[in-house]
Design a protein around this motif. Structure first.
Motif, PDB file in Angstrom:
ATOM      1  N   THR A 147      -4.825   6.786  -2.155  1.00 28.26           N
ATOM      2  CA  THR A 147      -4.419   7.755  -1.140  1.00 28.26           C
ATOM      3  C   THR A 147      -4.446   9.180  -1.677  1.00 28.26           C
ATOM      4  O   THR A 147      -4.509  10.134  -0.905  1.00 28.26           O
ATOM      5  CB  THR A 147      -2.999   7.450  -0.635  1.00 28.26           C
ATOM      6  N   GLU A 148      -4.404   9.300  -2.996  1.00 28.31           N
ATOM      7  CA  GLU A 148      -4.438  10.626  -3.606  1.00 28.31           C
ATOM      8  C   GLU A 148      -4.903  10.485  -5.048  1.00 28.31           C
ATOM      9  O   GLU A 148      -4.559   9.521  -5.728  1.00 28.31           O
ATOM     10  CB  GLU A 148      -3.045  11.266  -3.569  1.00 28.31           C
ATOM     11  N   MET A 149      -5.700  11.448  -5.508  1.00 30.73           N
ATOM     12  CA  MET A 149      -6.148  11.434  -6.895  1.00 30.73           C
ATOM     13  C   MET A 149      -6.438  12.859  -7.337  1.00 30.73           C
ATOM     14  O   MET A 149      -6.801  13.708  -6.525  1.00 30.73           O
ATOM     15  CB  MET A 149      -7.383  10.540  -7.069  1.00 30.73           C
ATOM     16  N   THR A 158      -3.078   9.353  -9.933  1.00 30.59           N
ATOM     17  CA  THR A 158      -3.540   8.502  -8.836  1.00 30.59           C
ATOM     18  C   THR A 158      -2.351   7.983  -8.049  1.00 30.59           C
ATOM     19  O   THR A 158      -1.295   7.692  -8.621  1.00 30.59           O
ATOM     20  CB  THR A 158      -4.349   7.297  -9.365  1.00 30.59           C
ATOM     21  N   ALA A 159      -2.518   7.868  -6.741  1.00 32.31           N
ATOM     22  CA  ALA A 159      -1.516   7.248  -5.866  1.00 32.31           C
ATOM     23  C   ALA A 159      -2.198   6.115  -5.123  1.00 32.31           C
ATOM     24  O   ALA A 159      -3.269   6.298  -4.528  1.00 32.31           O
ATOM     25  CB  ALA A 159      -0.952   8.269  -4.886  1.00 32.31           C
ATOM     26  N   ILE A 160      -1.595   4.938  -5.167  1.00 32.43           N
ATOM     27  CA  ILE A 160      -2.221   3.720  -4.653  1.00 32.43           C
ATOM     28  C   ILE A 160      -1.398   3.162  -3.500  1.00 32.43           C
ATOM     29  O   ILE A 160      -0.178   3.031  -3.607  1.00 32.43           O
ATOM     30  CB  ILE A 160      -2.359   2.666  -5.759  1.00 32.43           C
ATOM     31  N   ASN A 161      -2.081   2.828  -2.423  1.00 36.89           N
ATOM     32  CA  ASN A 161      -1.444   2.219  -1.263  1.00 36.89           C
ATOM     33  C   ASN A 161      -1.683   0.712  -1.297  1.00 36.89           C
ATOM     34  O   ASN A 161      -2.793   0.267  -1.589  1.00 36.89           O
ATOM     35  CB  ASN A 161      -2.045   2.810   0.022  1.00 36.89           C
ATOM     36  N   ALA A 196       7.892   4.162  -3.101  1.00 39.06           N
ATOM     37  CA  ALA A 196       7.720   4.786  -4.415  1.00 39.06           C
ATOM     38  C   ALA A 196       6.367   5.471  -4.546  1.00 39.06           C
ATOM     39  O   ALA A 196       6.163   6.246  -5.473  1.00 39.06           O
ATOM     40  CB  ALA A 196       7.876   3.745  -5.515  1.00 39.06           C
ATOM     41  N   GLY A 197       5.458   5.189  -3.636  1.00 38.37           N
ATOM     42  CA  GLY A 197       4.183   5.875  -3.629  1.00 38.37           C
ATOM     43  C   GLY A 197       3.139   5.320  -4.577  1.00 38.37           C
ATOM     44  O   GLY A 197       2.019   5.798  -4.577  1.00 38.37           O
ATOM     45  N   TYR A 198       3.502   4.335  -5.397  1.00 33.96           N
ATOM     46  CA  TYR A 198       2.572   3.766  -6.366  1.00 33.96           C
ATOM     47  C   TYR A 198       1.903   4.858  -7.184  1.00 33.96           C
ATOM     48  O   TYR A 198       0.714   4.824  -7.437  1.00 33.96           O
ATOM     49  CB  TYR A 198       1.504   2.911  -5.672  1.00 33.96           C
ATOM     50  N   ARG A 199       2.678   5.879  -7.563  1.00 29.46           N
ATOM     51  CA  ARG A 199       2.102   7.000  -8.299  1.00 29.46           C
ATOM     52  C   ARG A 199       2.012   6.659  -9.781  1.00 29.46           C
ATOM     53  O   ARG A 199       2.968   6.158 -10.378  1.00 29.46           O
ATOM     54  CB  ARG A 199       2.947   8.261  -8.075  1.00 29.46           C
ATOM     55  N   ALA A 200       0.843   6.944 -10.357  1.00 30.84           N
ATOM     56  CA  ALA A 200       0.619   6.666 -11.774  1.00 30.84           C
ATOM     57  C   ALA A 200      -0.230   7.777 -12.358  1.00 30.84           C
ATOM     58  O   ALA A 200      -1.091   8.335 -11.678  1.00 30.84           O
ATOM     59  CB  ALA A 200      -0.084   5.320 -11.945  1.00 30.84           C
ATOM     60  N   TRP A 201       0.042   8.101 -13.621  1.00 30.86           N
ATOM     61  CA  TRP A 201      -0.741   9.147 -14.260  1.00 30.86           C
ATOM     62  C   TRP A 201      -0.855   8.872 -15.752  1.00 30.86           C
ATOM     63  O   TRP A 201      -0.019   8.192 -16.341  1.00 30.86           O
ATOM     64  CB  TRP A 201      -0.115  10.525 -14.013  1.00 30.86           C
TER      65      TRP A 201
END
Length: 342
Positions: free
Chosen positions: A230-232, A266-269, A302-307
């Motif tokens: 959803t976002e990168m 990165t944000a994963i749905n 939580a948005g599945y946000r990872a970096w």
């Protein structure tokens, strides 16, 4: 009993007549229900997602046991289900299955990779299901083509449905979907190969294993149907408190990355929830130079946000770079691209 049978037969005749008169209704219903399913799943309707996935799998169980069930029905009630109704039911299951899966694959496909081929083939399969001349005159009358079509559709359904129903990780889902699809193709292959000699059993087993091997080694070309980006961003800065990246960069100088490195965000749905390991694979000019593992657990809120923060670059880092977001099974979730200039 006779009156009941006559009523059922009249109802079946009426249904067949309507289907023959309005054949596009089935196609329209399959398309609309597939899109509606994806919208409901994407809007946090977990119960609806599981219900739809279970319906898909039950319909496939019926399809696999069609001959046995129709024989039992004939013995129990004294008459058989008209072939025309079974034909339309099989077509409807294919349509429903493909249009249930396709929205997921359209969203999750990395289009500038080999995944575009898999999703393209699946799209052609969906179009074939709603085009009667192709479906009835090309697919269903040729056993080999119909077997391949059947197995591909089942594989796509399992990839989408299993994570939603059982909350399996992406690698587990892929292994289970491939194993079940290959296993259920074995009886059809046995009929097609026509085993008259003992050595054909070995040929049949070898053919089945070959299908499974191709499916496994081609997994990087298969989109993870319930995970999508959803976002990168590739950025020089990152706000740890807010968990938000700075401006995404397409080009960056050697001096900049030497001074402070780079963040890949990165944000994963995932409509089923996320509890698995993913990787950020850093690649320079097509060659992987680093792979960083990330264990992610949490809900959609939580948005599945990872970096990842990479500071260790080669002596000469100039060139074209990629950060591939991969599942543990090697499926590509998304790709970030940037260039390092001298």
């Amino acid at each position: 009993m006779l009156i009941w049978k006559e009523r059922v037969q009249r109802l079946i005749t009426l249904i067949l007549g309507l289907l023959q008169r309005y054949p596009r209704v089935i196609a329209l219903f399959g398309f609309c229900s597939g899109v509606f399913s994806f919208i409901m799943v994407d809007r946090h309707r977990a119960g609806f997602a599981r219900a739809m996935a279970i319906v898909m799998l039950v319909s496939w169980i019926w399809l696999m046991l069609e001959n046995l069930l129709t024989d039992r029905f004939k013995r129990r009630f004294g008459w058989e289900v008209p072939p025309g109704l079974l034909r339309y039911a099989t077509q409807l299951i294919h349509q429903e299955s493909l249009f249930f899966c396709l929205p997921f694959f359209f969203v999750t496909t990395t289009w500038n990779s080999g995944q575009a081929l898999f999703t393209g083939v699946l799209t052609l399969a969906g179009l074939a299901a709603i085009t009667d001349p192709v479906y009835y005159k090309f697919l269903s009358v040729r056993r080999w083509t119909f077997l391949g079509y059947h197995t591909l559709t089942l594989f796509a359904v399992l990839l989408t449905a299993l994570p939603i129903i059982l909350h399996l990780s992406t690698p587990q889902s892929y292994q289970a979907a491939l194993g079940i699809a290959v296993l259920l193709s074995f009886p059809s292959l046995a009929v097609t190969v026509k085993i008259h000699k003992w050595w054909r059993w070995f040929a049949l087993v070898g053919l089945t294993l070959s299908i499974g091997s191709v499916g496994w080694f081609a997994r990087a070309w298969v989109p993870p149907s319930t995970l999508w980006m959803t976002e990168m961003a590739v950025t020089e800065s990152f706000d740890n408190a807010q968990r938000t990246p700075g401006d995404s960069l397409e080009t960056v100088s050697v001096a900049q990355i030497k001074a402070q490195g780079l963040y890949a965000y990165t944000a994963i749905n995932a409509p089923r929830g996320l509890n698995e390991r993913i990787y950020h694979a850093w690649r320079k000019d097509g060659q992987e130079v680093d792979r960083i593992a990330l264990d992610i657990k949490g809900g959609r809120e939580a948005g599945y946000r990872a970096w990842t923060h990479k500071q260790n670059f080669p002596t000469d880092p100039s060139g074209k770079w990629q950060v591939q977001v991969l599942t543990e099974a090697g499926q590509v979730i998304g790709t970030l691209r940037f260039e390092v200039t001298p």
